[in-house]
Motif scaffolding. Structure first.
Motif: not given
Length: 374
Positions: A84-91
């Protein structure tokens, strides 16, 4: 097929269900302030692009028991977040609902965030940053009793923020509520429409968008799903092109907006220009006392002040009496609707109602009053 949940204003669930059915949703069933439906990824995009009455579309990831904070953390960590997300995505995480053990939404959201970033750190040595305003991935955790539903928010920001309305009057309707009121009034694009107290123009503009078959999402610059790892750019491009091609060039019946304040009408004109309706909506400065029916028949819908945010109740009584007098004397053949949050003011209209439809304007219980004018 995937399961989705549309969040809606309280009391408008049936209106939204009809809209979702028209957009191709399946297995539709109503819940409190929301509607469940199923469909493929293309339907998720289409609903975000075309829905006029929905706030957000949530895509559930998992439902699980959460009797306490520790169980919540464990269950969230059990999900493979790399999907669903990578560490490069903001959350960002929004939490709604309460239970005896999880009775502080900020703490609950923090537990979810911690479980995700702890997993990321363990697997990659890196973690997502938090961006509460415009994250790449916005999650929603809803608690009911001791169970949770964790979802991705496909909309990002509420869909009532169309993107065309930077200019607002003192107490504007949300665009989604305006669209729902048009549906509740039974207005169709073949019918002339008038708002005699139009303010910054929300009701006439929403009528214009529907009449020209313009997808309201075309005016937005961002949706949440655009930054999801599984975003299908070709599918989205095709849907946007289809929406552009579906737009009509002419109204099927005239739409009028009237207001006595020339400054607020300038706001309405600005908003009309931003969504390409400046040559379609007939805005004009006019007092209620001077108002005349602009067509032999049609639908009149207005949202006069009702003492909650604008004006003193006693000062507003003459306005409601004047509405009733003008309707009776000059609008034979029309169907008129007034949205009000004050029962005493509604009595001052002095006309028999054909229907009284309960509606919420935000948290305020209101009534949409219908008058058949013969």
């Amino acid at each position: 097929m995937n399961c989705y949940f549309a969040t809606v204003a309280r009391g408008l669930e049936s209106v939204v269900a009809r809209e979702l059915e028209g957009l191709g949703g399946r297995d539709i069933h109503l819940d409190f302030a929301g509607v469940h439906f199923t469909g493929d990824k293309a339907l998720l995009y289409r609903v975000n692009l075309w829905a006029r009455t929905i706030f957000r579309v949530l895509a559930p990831i998992r439902e699980f028991p959460c009797p306490d904070a520790q169980a919540l953390y464990r269950e969230v960590q059990a999900i493979d977040w790399a999907e669903y997300l990578t560490p490069g995505h903001t959350l960002a995480v929004d939490a709604t609902g309460l239970s005896p053990a999880l009775n502080h939404t900020h703490f609950t959201a923090l537990q979810v965030k911690n479980a995700i970033v702890d997993q990321q750190r363990k697997q990659t040595g890196e973690r997502s940053s938090v961006d509460s305003k415009s994250p790449d991935v916005r999650l929603n955790l809803h608690i009911h009793q001791d169970r949770c539903i964790l979802s991705r928010d496909s909309s990002g920001t509420s869909l009532h923020r169309r993107g065309y309305r930077p200019a607002m009057g003192v107490a504007p309707l949300k665009e989604t509520l305006a669209a729902a009121l048009l549906a509740l009034a039974g207005w169709e694009p073949e019918m002339p429409f008038l708002d005699p107290l139009c303010g910054s123009g929300t009701l006439p503009l929403e009528a214009g968008l529907k009449s020209l078959n313009l997808a309201p999402g075309l005016f937005r610059s961002h949706f949440g799903f655009l930054t999801w790892p599984d975003f299908d750019s070709q599918c989205w491009e095709d849907l946007c092109q289809e929406a552009h091609s579906a737009a009509l060039f002419h109204l099927r019946a005239p739409i009028f907006g009237r207001d006595q304040d020339p400054e607020v009408l300038k706001l309405a004109q600005t908003n009309a220009e931003r969504c390409g309706l400046e040559d379609h909506i007939a805005f004009a400065c006019c007092t209620l006392a001077d108002l005349e029916a602009p067509a032999p028949t049609g639908v009149l819908l207005c949202n006069p002040p009702y003492g909650e945010r604008l004006g003193d109740l006693r000062d507003l009584e003459p306005l409601y009496k004047l509405l009733g007098d003008v309707f009776k004397q000059r609008f034979k053949g029309w169907t008129a609707f007034i949205l009000t949050g004050n029962r005493e003011l509604a009595k001052r209209v002095g006309l028999r109602t054909a229907a009284r439809i309960p509606v919420y304007n935000g948290a305020l219980p209101c009534t949409l009053l219908k008058y058949e004018l013969y």
